[in-house]
Write a protein that holds these residues in place. Structure first.
Motif, PDB file in Angstrom:
ATOM      1  N   LEU A   1     -45.271  -6.527  45.994  1.00  0.00           N
ATOM      2  CA  LEU A   1     -45.496  -5.883  47.284  1.00  0.00           C
ATOM      3  C   LEU A   1     -46.756  -5.040  47.133  1.00  0.00           C
ATOM      4  O   LEU A   1     -46.826  -4.156  46.277  1.00  0.00           O
ATOM      5  N   ARG A   2     -47.729  -5.302  47.997  1.00  0.00           N
ATOM      6  CA  ARG A   2     -49.055  -4.715  47.811  1.00  0.00           C
ATOM      7  C   ARG A   2     -49.273  -3.468  48.668  1.00  0.00           C
ATOM      8  O   ARG A   2     -48.873  -3.432  49.836  1.00  0.00           O
ATOM      9  N   CYS A   3     -49.937  -2.484  48.052  1.00  0.00           N
ATOM     10  CA  CYS A   3     -50.216  -1.223  48.734  1.00  0.00           C
ATOM     11  C   CYS A   3     -51.584  -0.722  48.318  1.00  0.00           C
ATOM     12  O   CYS A   3     -51.870  -0.590  47.130  1.00  0.00           O
ATOM     13  N   ASN A   4     -52.417  -0.416  49.289  1.00  0.00           N
ATOM     14  CA  ASN A   4     -53.685   0.266  49.038  1.00  0.00           C
ATOM     15  C   ASN A   4     -53.644   1.631  49.721  1.00  0.00           C
ATOM     16  O   ASN A   4     -53.050   1.782  50.784  1.00  0.00           O
ATOM     17  N   TYR A   5     -54.287   2.581  49.121  1.00  0.00           N
ATOM     18  CA  TYR A   5     -54.298   3.917  49.691  1.00  0.00           C
ATOM     19  C   TYR A   5     -55.728   4.416  49.810  1.00  0.00           C
ATOM     20  O   TYR A   5     -56.641   3.915  49.151  1.00  0.00           O
ATOM     21  N   SER A   6     -55.892   5.392  50.659  1.00  0.00           N
ATOM     22  CA  SER A   6     -57.188   6.043  50.822  1.00  0.00           C
ATOM     23  C   SER A   6     -56.958   7.538  50.707  1.00  0.00           C
ATOM     24  O   SER A   6     -56.111   8.088  51.413  1.00  0.00           O
ATOM     25  N   SER A   7     -57.684   8.168  49.784  1.00  0.00           N
ATOM     26  CA  SER A   7     -57.504   9.603  49.597  1.00  0.00           C
ATOM     27  C   SER A   7     -58.773  10.202  48.999  1.00  0.00           C
ATOM     28  O   SER A   7     -59.390   9.599  48.129  1.00  0.00           O
ATOM     29  N   SER A   8     -59.087  11.394  49.428  1.00  0.00           N
ATOM     30  CA  SER A   8     -60.267  12.081  48.902  1.00  0.00           C
ATOM     31  C   SER A   8     -59.919  12.936  47.686  1.00  0.00           C
ATOM     32  O   SER A   8     -60.772  13.611  47.133  1.00  0.00           O
ATOM     33  N   TYR A   9     -58.664  12.894  47.269  1.00  0.00           N
ATOM     34  CA  TYR A   9     -58.261  13.636  46.092  1.00  0.00           C
ATOM     35  C   TYR A   9     -57.262  12.767  45.328  1.00  0.00           C
ATOM     36  O   TYR A   9     -57.070  11.596  45.674  1.00  0.00           O
ATOM     37  N   SER A  10     -56.667  13.300  44.283  1.00  0.00           N
ATOM     38  CA  SER A  10     -55.699  12.521  43.501  1.00  0.00           C
ATOM     39  C   SER A  10     -54.304  12.799  44.021  1.00  0.00           C
ATOM     40  O   SER A  10     -53.700  13.813  43.690  1.00  0.00           O
ATOM     41  N   PRO A  11     -53.785  11.917  44.833  1.00  0.00           N
ATOM     42  CA  PRO A  11     -52.489  12.181  45.451  1.00  0.00           C
ATOM     43  C   PRO A  11     -51.333  11.774  44.564  1.00  0.00           C
ATOM     44  O   PRO A  11     -51.517  11.106  43.548  1.00  0.00           O
ATOM     45  N   SER A  12     -50.155  12.153  44.952  1.00  0.00           N
ATOM     46  CA  SER A  12     -48.939  11.550  44.410  1.00  0.00           C
ATOM     47  C   SER A  12     -48.630  10.329  45.272  1.00  0.00           C
ATOM     48  O   SER A  12     -48.877  10.324  46.482  1.00  0.00           O
ATOM     49  N   LEU A  13     -48.106   9.301  44.631  1.00  0.00           N
ATOM     50  CA  LEU A  13     -47.773   8.064  45.331  1.00  0.00           C
ATOM     51  C   LEU A  13     -46.323   7.698  45.048  1.00  0.00           C
ATOM     52  O   LEU A  13     -45.833   7.932  43.928  1.00  0.00           O
ATOM     53  N   PHE A  14     -45.678   7.133  46.021  1.00  0.00           N
ATOM     54  CA  PHE A  14     -44.262   6.801  45.911  1.00  0.00           C
ATOM     55  C   PHE A  14     -44.013   5.417  46.498  1.00  0.00           C
ATOM     56  O   PHE A  14     -44.753   4.936  47.345  1.00  0.00           O
ATOM     57  N   TRP A  15     -42.908   4.827  46.049  1.00  0.00           N
ATOM     58  CA  TRP A  15     -42.302   3.709  46.754  1.00  0.00           C
ATOM     59  C   TRP A  15     -40.861   4.107  47.080  1.00  0.00           C
ATOM     60  O   TRP A  15     -40.114   4.564  46.197  1.00  0.00           O
ATOM     61  N   TYR A  16     -40.525   3.933  48.352  1.00  0.00           N
ATOM     62  CA  TYR A  16     -39.153   4.139  48.810  1.00  0.00           C
ATOM     63  C   TYR A  16     -38.614   2.808  49.309  1.00  0.00           C
ATOM     64  O   TYR A  16     -39.361   1.966  49.824  1.00  0.00           O
ATOM     65  N   VAL A  17     -37.294   2.641  49.223  1.00  0.00           N
ATOM     66  CA  VAL A  17     -36.651   1.438  49.739  1.00  0.00           C
ATOM     67  C   VAL A  17     -35.620   1.838  50.791  1.00  0.00           C
ATOM     68  O   VAL A  17     -34.959   2.874  50.661  1.00  0.00           O
ATOM     69  N   GLN A  18     -35.529   1.019  51.827  1.00  0.00           N
ATOM     70  CA  GLN A  18     -34.543   1.249  52.887  1.00  0.00           C
ATOM     71  C   GLN A  18     -33.753  -0.038  53.083  1.00  0.00           C
ATOM     72  O   GLN A  18     -34.293  -1.021  53.600  1.00  0.00           O
ATOM     73  N   HIS A  19     -32.491  -0.013  52.679  1.00  0.00           N
ATOM     74  CA  HIS A  19     -31.629  -1.166  52.934  1.00  0.00           C
ATOM     75  C   HIS A  19     -31.162  -1.110  54.389  1.00  0.00           C
ATOM     76  O   HIS A  19     -31.162  -0.038  55.010  1.00  0.00           O
ATOM     77  N   PRO A  20     -30.769  -2.248  54.949  1.00  0.00           N
ATOM     78  CA  PRO A  20     -30.403  -2.291  56.373  1.00  0.00           C
ATOM     79  C   PRO A  20     -29.411  -1.202  56.762  1.00  0.00           C
ATOM     80  O   PRO A  20     -28.384  -1.030  56.102  1.00  0.00           O
ATOM     81  N   ASN A  21     -29.774  -0.480  57.798  1.00  0.00           N
ATOM     82  CA  ASN A  21     -28.927   0.591  58.348  1.00  0.00           C
ATOM     83  C   ASN A  21     -28.593   1.673  57.330  1.00  0.00           C
ATOM     84  O   ASN A  21     -27.531   2.297  57.417  1.00  0.00           O
ATOM     85  N   LYS A  22     -29.486   1.871  56.391  1.00  0.00           N
ATOM     86  CA  LYS A  22     -29.282   2.915  55.378  1.00  0.00           C
ATOM     87  C   LYS A  22     -30.463   3.877  55.381  1.00  0.00           C
ATOM     88  O   LYS A  22     -31.490   3.637  56.036  1.00  0.00           O
ATOM     89  N   GLY A  23     -30.315   4.961  54.624  1.00  0.00           N
ATOM     90  CA  GLY A  23     -31.409   5.907  54.468  1.00  0.00           C
ATOM     91  C   GLY A  23     -32.432   5.423  53.456  1.00  0.00           C
ATOM     92  O   GLY A  23     -32.344   4.302  52.950  1.00  0.00           O
ATOM     93  N   LEU A  24     -33.400   6.279  53.159  1.00  0.00           N
ATOM     94  CA  LEU A  24     -34.458   5.922  52.213  1.00  0.00           C
ATOM     95  C   LEU A  24     -34.106   6.394  50.817  1.00  0.00           C
ATOM     96  O   LEU A  24     -33.697   7.526  50.622  1.00  0.00           O
TER      97      LEU A  24
END
Lengths: 112, 114
Positions: free
Chosen positions: B21-44
């Motif tokens: 699963l591909r993700c590109n980000y744009s930031s002018s500083y060094s951010p924290s990055l996360f991956w969250y998952v959401q199953h159907p009808n559930k929270g993150l």
């Protein structure tokens, strides 16, 4: 032992009504948040409170008013509900200064 | 301003095959990055996070992600997909300016076929 809980899980109401969603966390965190997830699954922050003080207030209609009676609770009150308010609302919490947020199960609001 | 682009809105794989699963980000500083998952009808649920300690981050359920600053990417991978991995996945970046504001990508729906 639920970490972040929300009530109710589902809320169906008529346009023009006023409703509240409650959020509680038992993680001992100082900061709590409200997010809105629209029908396309897009998530956007609405508000954040740190130790009962509002610190993030995105461009949200003033019909939405968060209330934090203590640092373990952040409730969301919505006045004069509109069709466009239909969404899933998520509460989250984190440590003060920490960047990992823990999310509740969500409240699906449907405005008819 | 910070932003996150998830390059695929839908990904479909067969059970037992690799997931990307591909993700590109744009930031002018060094951010924290996360991956969250959401199953159907559930929270993150938090899968993993990057906070500059190591570029290869291991998460729960066999997922991992590699931070590549030169490519401004933070792709999520898993060697072998399981049926239970079917869900919506969100790449997330912290916004500059404190207050721990998170910016979410639009999400990638992962389908896993038998």
């Amino acid at each position: 032992d639920t970490a972040v809980s929300q009530t109710p899980k589902y809320l169906v109401t008529q346009m023009g009504n006023d409703k509240s969603i409650k959020c509680e966390q038992n993680l001992g965190h100082d900061t709590m948040y409200w997010y809105k997830q629209d029908s396309k699954k897009f998530l956007k922050i609405m508000f954040s409170y740190n130790n009962k003080e509002l610190i993030i207030n995105e461009t949200v209609p003033n019909r939405f008013s968060p209330k934090s009676p203590d640092k373990a609770h952040l409730n969301l009150h919505i006045n004069s509900l509109e069709l466009g308010d239909s969404a899933v609302y998520f509460c989250a919490s984190s440590r003060a200064g920490g960047d990992t947020q823990y999310f509740g199960p969500g409240t699906r609001l449907t405005v008819l | 301003a910070q932003s996150v682009t998830q390059l695929d809105s839908h990904v479909s794989v067969s059970e037992g095959t690799p997931v990307l699963l591909r993700c590109n980000y744009s930031s002018s500083y060094s951010p924290s990055l996360f991956w969250y998952v959401q199953h159907p009808n559930k929270g993150l649920q938090l899968l993993l996070k990057y906070t500059s300690a190591a570029t290869l981050v291991k998460g729960i359920n066999g997922f991992e992600a590699e931070f590549k600053k030169s490519e401004t990417s933070f792709h999520l991978t898993k060697p072998s997909a399981h049926m239970s991995d079917a869900a919506e996945y969100f790449c997330v970046v912290t916004a500059f300016g404190g207050y721990n504001k998170l910016i979410f990508g639009a999400g990638t729906r992962l389908a896993v076929h038998p």
